[in-house]
Motif scaffolding. Sequence first.
Motif, PDB file in Angstrom:
ATOM      1  N   ASP A 164      30.327  29.012  41.758  1.00  0.00           N
ATOM      2  CA  ASP A 164      31.640  28.399  41.465  1.00  0.00           C
ATOM      3  C   ASP A 164      32.678  29.336  41.566  1.00  0.00           C
ATOM      4  O   ASP A 164      33.721  28.873  41.917  1.00  0.00           O
ATOM      5  CB  ASP A 164      31.336  28.321  39.874  1.00  0.00           C
ATOM      6  N   ALA A 165      32.447  30.714  41.564  1.00  0.00           N
ATOM      7  CA  ALA A 165      33.574  31.616  41.600  1.00  0.00           C
ATOM      8  C   ALA A 165      34.059  31.415  43.321  1.00  0.00           C
ATOM      9  O   ALA A 165      35.032  31.466  43.446  1.00  0.00           O
ATOM     10  CB  ALA A 165      32.981  33.065  41.407  1.00  0.00           C
ATOM     11  N   SER A 166      33.123  31.778  44.056  1.00  0.00           N
ATOM     12  CA  SER A 166      33.444  31.597  45.510  1.00  0.00           C
ATOM     13  C   SER A 166      34.126  30.375  45.763  1.00  0.00           C
ATOM     14  O   SER A 166      35.144  30.262  46.485  1.00  0.00           O
ATOM     15  CB  SER A 166      32.006  31.658  46.415  1.00  0.00           C
ATOM     16  N   THR A 167      33.571  29.269  45.151  1.00  0.00           N
ATOM     17  CA  THR A 167      34.316  28.042  45.595  1.00  0.00           C
ATOM     18  C   THR A 167      35.813  27.723  44.989  1.00  0.00           C
ATOM     19  O   THR A 167      36.569  27.240  45.625  1.00  0.00           O
ATOM     20  CB  THR A 167      33.490  26.731  45.046  1.00  0.00           C
ATOM     21  N   ALA A 168      35.756  28.163  43.745  1.00  0.00           N
ATOM     22  CA  ALA A 168      37.281  28.402  43.216  1.00  0.00           C
ATOM     23  C   ALA A 168      38.051  29.177  43.915  1.00  0.00           C
ATOM     24  O   ALA A 168      39.427  28.872  44.099  1.00  0.00           O
ATOM     25  CB  ALA A 168      37.203  28.745  41.871  1.00  0.00           C
ATOM     26  N   LEU A 169      37.677  30.388  44.463  1.00  0.00           N
ATOM     27  CA  LEU A 169      38.597  31.052  45.371  1.00  0.00           C
ATOM     28  C   LEU A 169      39.045  30.698  46.490  1.00  0.00           C
ATOM     29  O   LEU A 169      40.106  30.665  47.032  1.00  0.00           O
ATOM     30  CB  LEU A 169      37.792  32.411  45.477  1.00  0.00           C
ATOM     31  N   PHE A 170      37.949  29.758  47.307  1.00  0.00           N
ATOM     32  CA  PHE A 170      38.009  29.118  48.413  1.00  0.00           C
ATOM     33  C   PHE A 170      39.262  28.050  48.154  1.00  0.00           C
ATOM     34  O   PHE A 170      40.248  28.007  48.872  1.00  0.00           O
ATOM     35  CB  PHE A 170      36.825  28.340  48.915  1.00  0.00           C
ATOM     36  N   MET A 171      39.055  27.265  47.126  1.00  0.00           N
ATOM     37  CA  MET A 171      40.146  26.237  46.768  1.00  0.00           C
ATOM     38  C   MET A 171      41.444  26.665  46.512  1.00  0.00           C
ATOM     39  O   MET A 171      42.297  26.360  46.892  1.00  0.00           O
ATOM     40  CB  MET A 171      39.665  25.399  45.609  1.00  0.00           C
ATOM     41  N   ASP A 172      41.495  28.032  45.674  1.00  0.00           N
ATOM     42  CA  ASP A 172      42.819  28.617  45.318  1.00  0.00           C
ATOM     43  C   ASP A 172      43.615  29.040  46.659  1.00  0.00           C
ATOM     44  O   ASP A 172      44.620  28.966  46.703  1.00  0.00           O
ATOM     45  CB  ASP A 172      42.625  29.723  44.399  1.00  0.00           C
ATOM     46  N   ASN A 173      42.780  29.476  47.498  1.00  0.00           N
ATOM     47  CA  ASN A 173      43.678  29.898  49.054  1.00  0.00           C
ATOM     48  C   ASN A 173      44.047  28.608  49.504  1.00  0.00           C
ATOM     49  O   ASN A 173      44.969  28.924  50.242  1.00  0.00           O
ATOM     50  CB  ASN A 173      42.612  30.752  49.750  1.00  0.00           C
ATOM     51  N   MET A 174      42.884  27.733  49.589  1.00  0.00           N
ATOM     52  CA  MET A 174      43.507  26.737  50.586  1.00  0.00           C
ATOM     53  C   MET A 174      44.950  25.779  49.643  1.00  0.00           C
ATOM     54  O   MET A 174      45.473  24.969  50.705  1.00  0.00           O
ATOM     55  CB  MET A 174      42.478  25.428  50.355  1.00  0.00           C
ATOM     56  N   TYR A 175      45.220  26.168  48.705  1.00  0.00           N
ATOM     57  CA  TYR A 175      46.353  25.773  48.036  1.00  0.00           C
ATOM     58  C   TYR A 175      47.609  26.061  48.593  1.00  0.00           C
ATOM     59  O   TYR A 175      48.755  25.742  48.880  1.00  0.00           O
ATOM     60  CB  TYR A 175      46.693  25.943  46.667  1.00  0.00           C
ATOM     61  N   ASN A 176      47.580  27.294  49.554  1.00  0.00           N
ATOM     62  CA  ASN A 176      48.669  28.046  50.156  1.00  0.00           C
ATOM     63  C   ASN A 176      48.974  27.577  51.624  1.00  0.00           C
ATOM     64  O   ASN A 176      48.048  27.641  52.236  1.00  0.00           O
ATOM     65  CB  ASN A 176      48.366  29.471  50.370  1.00  0.00           C
ATOM     66  N   ALA A 177      50.087  26.857  51.723  1.00  0.00           N
ATOM     67  CA  ALA A 177      50.473  26.215  53.066  1.00  0.00           C
ATOM     68  C   ALA A 177      50.656  27.213  54.087  1.00  0.00           C
ATOM     69  O   ALA A 177      50.687  26.802  55.259  1.00  0.00           O
ATOM     70  CB  ALA A 177      51.584  25.322  52.859  1.00  0.00           C
TER      71      ALA A 177
END
Length: 290
Positions: A112-125
């Motif tokens: 979950d931590a790695s997935t959440a981090l991945f998602m948080d980074n993907m928010y950055n255009a």
Amino acid sequence: KSMSAPVKMAVQAIHQGDLEKKLSQAQKDAGASKAIPIDLIDESPFQTRKITQEQIEELALNLVNNPLSTPVVVRRMGDRFELVAGHRRVAAFKHLGRTEIPGVIQEFNDVDASTALFMDNMYNADLPDFEKYLGLVAYQKSHPESSSQRALAEKTGFSQTQIVRLLSFAKLSKQALSFVDQNRRVVGSNVMHALSQLTDVSDKALIDALKLVAAGELKQMDLIKFLNQPGQAKPKAVAKPAELVVKRGKEVFAKVLRSKKKVTINVIDEETAAWIEKTIHEALKKKANA
């Protein structure tokens, strides 16, 4: 922040939306945040993104007079915390010399931590394609069921075409990959995919070409054409126009720019412009008849 369509698809596919709710709620619920000592927060081992000093200073400048609108997200690791979302925010607080930062503590396992981090980074255009590639690789490692490109596309919300192009970075040699890692904006996934199709370009030639792009001496869009040229001669640097500034006291009276056969003159007023026009005309007639 509003989520892009790919991110929405990604979070909907993971744990039937449970992880989306945990991360989104953690980031939005500032009221539930608490002050967390920055010296107790460790970087995530799943972090692939690099934050530039300029990006840190830009956010820090904003935070001098404004409160942090979104708390960071951390998880407990013994008597310390591991950062899940908010890498740049923590760096900005450190830059300002602050010792605590508003944060929300969530119970995340490694997946979950790695997935959440991945998602948080993907928010950055502004995320470079190379960092998206690194994020996908990290995601694959923590999600073995997403080893195929099709499965990865379904889980992340990227199209299979995007996945293929992003994963083309993996075809670089160790030396070329290291150079791109140090210059993460030097080449995008579209050009990278085209580069991966070339079969008769040496590794040295590719790295030398990438160095030219990094130095601003070659446009990224011209990489393929350049590498296909016999001899791959170094492009000639574009000469900057020579500038002559004429002042009247502290005031700029005229500027003269010359580039090869072209001369441009900017003056203070129309009267001076008319005088220059007449003077140049007479000088050119004299030169032509000399």
